[in-house]
Enzyme design. Structure first.
Site, PDB file in Angstrom:
ATOM      1  N   CYS A   2       1.018  -1.010   0.392  1.00 40.09           N
ATOM      2  CA  CYS A   2       0.115   0.386  -0.140  1.00 40.09           C
ATOM      3  C   CYS A   2       0.802   1.532  -0.023  1.00 40.09           C
ATOM      4  CB  CYS A   2      -0.572  -0.011   1.217  1.00 40.09           C
ATOM      5  SG  CYS A   2      -1.828  -1.212   1.483  1.00 40.09           S
ATOM      6  N   ARG A  27       3.964  -0.373  -5.287  1.00 42.95           N
ATOM      7  CA  ARG A  27       3.939  -0.548  -3.811  1.00 42.95           C
ATOM      8  C   ARG A  27       2.300  -1.620  -3.521  1.00 42.95           C
ATOM      9  NH1 ARG A  27       6.543   1.821   0.046  1.00 42.95           N
ATOM     10  NH2 ARG A  27       5.237   0.805   1.835  1.00 42.95           N
ATOM     11  N   TRP A  74      -2.983  -2.691  -1.354  1.00 43.10           N
ATOM     12  CA  TRP A  74      -2.378  -4.292  -2.200  1.00 43.10           C
ATOM     13  C   TRP A  74      -3.318  -5.178  -0.721  1.00 43.10           C
ATOM     14  CZ3 TRP A  74      -0.103  -7.916   0.875  1.00 43.10           C
ATOM     15  CH2 TRP A  74       0.316  -9.273  -0.692  1.00 43.10           C
ATOM     16  N   ASN A 100      -1.620   1.782   5.977  1.00 48.02           N
ATOM     17  CA  ASN A 100      -0.648   0.747   5.630  1.00 48.02           C
ATOM     18  C   ASN A 100      -0.658  -0.497   6.474  1.00 48.02           C
ATOM     19  OD1 ASN A 100       0.809  -1.068   3.995  1.00 48.02           O
ATOM     20  ND2 ASN A 100       2.834   0.595   4.259  1.00 48.02           N
ATOM     21  N   GLY A 101      -0.734  -2.180   6.828  1.00 46.33           N
ATOM     22  CA  GLY A 101      -0.283  -2.432   7.300  1.00 46.33           C
ATOM     23  C   GLY A 101      -1.348  -3.388   7.922  1.00 46.33           C
ATOM     24  N   GLU A 477      17.167 -16.386  -9.441  1.00 44.87           N
ATOM     25  CA  GLU A 477      17.120 -15.397  -9.810  1.00 44.87           C
ATOM     26  C   GLU A 477      16.938 -15.456 -11.618  1.00 44.87           C
ATOM     27  OE1 GLU A 477      16.197 -13.163  -8.236  1.00 44.87           O
ATOM     28  OE2 GLU A 477      16.487 -11.184  -9.831  1.00 44.87           O
ATOM     29  N   LYS A 481      12.643 -13.846 -11.919  1.00 46.61           N
ATOM     30  CA  LYS A 481      12.100 -12.693 -13.258  1.00 46.61           C
ATOM     31  C   LYS A 481      11.039 -13.443 -13.473  1.00 46.61           C
ATOM     32  CE  LYS A 481      13.438 -10.163 -10.823  1.00 46.61           C
ATOM     33  NZ  LYS A 481      14.340  -9.625 -10.127  1.00 46.61           N
ATOM     34  N   GLU A 484       8.303 -14.093 -11.895  1.00 47.70           N
ATOM     35  CA  GLU A 484       6.959 -12.660 -11.541  1.00 47.70           C
ATOM     36  C   GLU A 484       6.758 -11.414 -12.900  1.00 47.70           C
ATOM     37  OE1 GLU A 484       8.881 -10.446  -8.228  1.00 47.70           O
ATOM     38  OE2 GLU A 484      10.672 -10.395  -9.609  1.00 47.70           O
ATOM     39  N   HIS A 500      18.796 -35.941  -9.537  1.00 51.72           N
ATOM     40  CA  HIS A 500      18.378 -35.718  -8.456  1.00 51.72           C
ATOM     41  C   HIS A 500      16.723 -36.080  -8.141  1.00 51.72           C
ATOM     42  CE1 HIS A 500      21.699 -37.605  -6.414  1.00 51.72           C
ATOM     43  NE2 HIS A 500      22.727 -36.164  -7.080  1.00 51.72           N
ATOM     44  N   LYS A 599       5.894  -3.908  -4.505  1.00 55.12           N
ATOM     45  CA  LYS A 599       7.462  -4.063  -4.470  1.00 55.12           C
ATOM     46  C   LYS A 599       8.158  -4.101  -3.037  1.00 55.12           C
ATOM     47  CE  LYS A 599      11.365  -2.113  -6.607  1.00 55.12           C
ATOM     48  NZ  LYS A 599      11.740  -3.251  -7.160  1.00 55.12           N
TER      49      LYS A 599
HETATM   50  O1  M6R Z   1      13.349  -4.816  -0.530  1.00 52.89           O
HETATM   51  P1  M6R Z   1      13.852  -6.284  -0.200  1.00 52.89           P
HETATM   52  O2  M6R Z   1      15.159  -6.952  -0.970  1.00 52.89           O
HETATM   53  O3  M6R Z   1      14.053  -6.767   1.516  1.00 52.89           O
HETATM   54  O4  M6R Z   1      13.083  -7.052  -1.159  1.00 52.89           O
HETATM   55  C1  M6R Z   1      12.147  -8.496  -1.303  1.00 52.89           C
HETATM   56  C2  M6R Z   1      12.125  -9.070  -1.614  1.00 52.89           C
HETATM   57  O5  M6R Z   1      10.194  -8.670  -1.460  1.00 52.89           O
HETATM   58  C3  M6R Z   1      11.894  -8.312  -3.448  1.00 52.89           C
HETATM   59  O6  M6R Z   1      13.556  -8.880  -4.290  1.00 52.89           O
HETATM   60  C4  M6R Z   1      10.733  -9.242  -4.345  1.00 52.89           C
HETATM   61  O7  M6R Z   1      11.645 -10.474  -4.683  1.00 52.89           O
HETATM   62  C5  M6R Z   1      11.139  -8.330  -5.564  1.00 52.89           C
HETATM   63  N1  M6R Z   1       9.809  -8.848  -6.219  1.00 52.89           N
HETATM   64  C6  M6R Z   1      12.093  -9.234  -6.847  1.00 52.89           C
HETATM   65  O8  M6R Z   1      12.547  -8.673  -8.097  1.00 52.89           O
END
Ligand code: M6R
Length: 604
Positions: A2, A27, A74, A100-101, A477, A481, A484, A500, A599
């Site tokens: 949020c 956010r 969110w 937010n929370g 990673e 990516k 996501e 395995h 984010k």
């Molecule tokens: O702000 P942070 O680096 O602590 O966030 C961690 C994850 O939420 C963040 O890396 C998330 O996985 C991203 N969307 C990856 O692209």
């Protein structure tokens, strides 16, 4: 999650708030809403979905108020609908709140308020707070807000307006971030700096337990019943950095900014043969005999890469853990343990909470964060900032590469402190780091090739990614990516693990992406590739330019510049980001705002 923003000043509040919400939409984008006080009355607009829906509603009805609040959601409690969109109001419609929370005891409070004849219009936890204030509003806005805050448990960043006292905004923080932007004759309060950066670079970060009473001319902050002062920070980011600047997406812009971001992160910290960090005490590192790095998501993958490098260079046992798991485990931490938090935002609740439980047991703790003044940057003993600038795309790209820059520098630094690295070793390491920005530029020039590969494979439904040693976290990673931003199922594996289990998945419908530069393990990874080829699998390989053998095995190859083998992750990350980007775009996905994600994850 949020994004929240409040504005009080002389300008049109709706304009300022909508501008701010655009910068905060990363956010959360389940719904958006705004409330302003105009002519003594609250005017509120809300809409389900993206901010553009709210803008369409407001069009032609803009108000003249100069005080207001706005929210981009969110969803946690209650589905993403207009009724559940913030701001929420009390029964009179005079008190309004954005949040937010999570208010953990909202259910019991709601029952209590219902008995007192309060009527609720949403399923959210937030709405109860407006009603709690209403209970005591006859004592004045500030007193009523303090009384309401005493009743709630949970995490929050809240911003509240009351049309009966239209000269102030009240903001409260516990757990979720809030920063005040200090202007001339105007002030802002928001979840993040880019929302007001165009108007002021002076920021004051609220601490947990702070309640701020914000007027046009001043900000008074209270904590535990006392007036407190918070330092003012000059933000170095420019508003331009938070614009798309002609790129079709923030993600592509941010991928393209990586040479500069990497350079900015290393340049003031390196000399020919030494590394320095502004906020780290080397004396505290001398007695350290184990390192524990805690992070989430992409930051976890940066941390995982660092494990290999710290152990190799500094010869210190290094454990890497996902923060949400670490928090509920029983880690063995003592005064010889160094804790490192890696987090772009510095606000990820899982990481923050994991640290709360163990920080005191450790010898020293360091935050590697991008956002200046964020919670983690203030919470740990030392901080090393990644100088990536604001990252707006939800998928981390330039912040990942700058986290790696910091962690590689830290491994070299630690090696020196521990007496494991001589001058020549340091020189070589620093030389390799200096080469990275130029090599990333070379990769970026070749991006059309990745777009072509993306066009060929964007119709597939599953991908597997493989790497060994330092390139294994890159496989994780790469898969993250792709998941996501293209919604394609993808898994990352240590290539040696393939036989395995994952080999059972090999067929002609699942492309296999190998990060396979010529290094000490090259022959082993070629064996893995051949095992897949023998089973009709398709291979996409990322390897070094001077490799002449890969073309015998792979269906598609992307070449990256040759560099010393420990440093390959710093280059291999880029084609994986681009591959995911182009696949996402070809599938018509809004890669900057993929579904269900936010984010900054500030709820558990
Ligand atoms: O702000 P942070 O680096 O602590 O966030 C961690 C994850 O939420 C963040 O890396 C998330 O996985 C991203 N969307 C990856 O692209």
């Amino acid at each position: 999650m949020c994004g929240i923003i409040g504005y009080i000043g002389e300008e049109n509040a709706t304009d300022r708030i909508i501008y701010g919400l655009h910068k905060l939409e990363y956010r959360g984008y389940d719904s958006a809403g705004i409330a302003v006080i105009d002519g003594g009355a609250l005017v509120r607009f809300r809409a389900q979905g993206r901010l553009e829906n709210l803008e369409a509603k407001i069009k032609g009805k803009k108000t003249g108020g100069t005080i207001g609040i706005g929210h981009t959601r969110w969803a946690t409690h209650g589905k993403p609908s207009e009724e559940n969109a913030h701001p929420h109001t009390d029964c009179t419609g005079e008190i309004t709140i954005i949040h937010n929370g999570i208010i953990e005891n909202y259910f019991e409070l709601k029952e209590e308020l219902i008995k007192k004849k309060h009527k609720f219009a949403s399923e959210t936890d937030t709405e109860i707070f407006a009603h709690l204030i209403e209970e005591n509003i006859s004592k004045g806005f500030v007193k009523a807000a303090f009384a309401a805050l005493k009743r709630i448990r949970g995490m929050y960043a809240m911003v509240i307006l009351y049309s009966g006292e239209p000269d102030k905004i009240i903001a409260a923080r516990k757990g979720s971030p809030l920063v005040i932007g200090l202007g001339r004759g105007e002030n802002y309060v928001a979840s993040d700096v880019p929302s007001f950066l165009k108007y002021t670079k002076k920021a004051m970060f609220l601490e947990d337990g702070d309640v701020a009473v914000i007027t046009r001319e001043k900000v008074d902050i209270f904590n535990s019943g006392k007036k407190v002062k918070r330092g003012v920070k000059e933000i170095k980011w420019s508003a331009q950095q938070a614009e798309k600047s002609g790129f079709p997406h923030f993600m592509l812009k941010e991928i393209s900014e990586q040479p500069q971001a990497f350079e900015d992160t290393i340049i003031d910290r390196i000399s020919d043969s030494s590394i320095k960090f502004e906020n780290i005490d080397p004396e505290k590192l001398k007695g350290i005999n184990s390192v524990r790095i805690i992070a989430c998501g992409t930051s976890y993958h940066a941390a995982y890469t660092a494990k290999y490098i710290i152990e190799k260079y500094a010869r210190v046992n290094t454990v890497v853990e996902v923060a949400s798991e670490m928090r509920y485990s029983s880690p063995v931490i003592d005064k010889k343990t160094l804790l490192i938090a890696v987090s772009q935002s510095g606000e990820t609740i899982d990481t923050i909470e994991a640290f709360k439980s163990i920080q005191k047991k450790a010898g020293y703790s360091i935050a590697v964060v991008n956002v200046v003044g964020s919670t983690l940057s203030r919470m740990l003993d030392g901080v090393i900032y990644t100088h990536a600038g604001p990252e707006i795309g939800v998928a981390s790209t330039k912040t990942f590469i700058t986290q790696l820059a910091v962690l590689y520098m830290f491994a070299l630094y630690m090696a020196r402190v521990k007496g494991e690295a001589g001058e020549k070793f340091m020189k070589d390491g620093i030389k390799n780091l200096r080469m990275v920005p130029g090599f990333i530029k070379t990769i970026l020039k070749d991006k059309q090739k990745l777009e072509n590969i993306a066009a060929k494979y964007c119709g597939f439904r599953d991908f597997l990614y493989y790497g060994r040693n330092v390139n294994y976290p890159m496989a994780l990673e790469g898969a993250l990516k792709l998941k996501e931003i293209s919604y394609i199922h993808a898994e990352g594996y240590a290539a040696g693990e393939m036989k395995h289990g994952p080999i059972a998945l090999v067929d002609d419908k699942t492309p296999n992406v190998f990060i396979a530069p010529e290094n000490a393990l090259y022959e082993k990874i070629i064996s893995n590739i051949q095992e897949i080829k023998a089973r009709s699998g398709t291979i996409i390989a990322i390897t070094n330019r001077s490799n002449t053998t890969m073309k015998k095995f792979a269906d598609d190859i992307f070449y990256i510049p040759d560099i010393e083998e420990d440093f390959y992750p710093l280059l291999a990350a880029i084609p994986m980001q681009l591959l995911a980007y182009y696949i996402g775009v070809k599938k018509g996905i809004d890669v900057d705002k993929p579904r269900n994600l936010a984010k900054s994850v500030t709820v558990e």
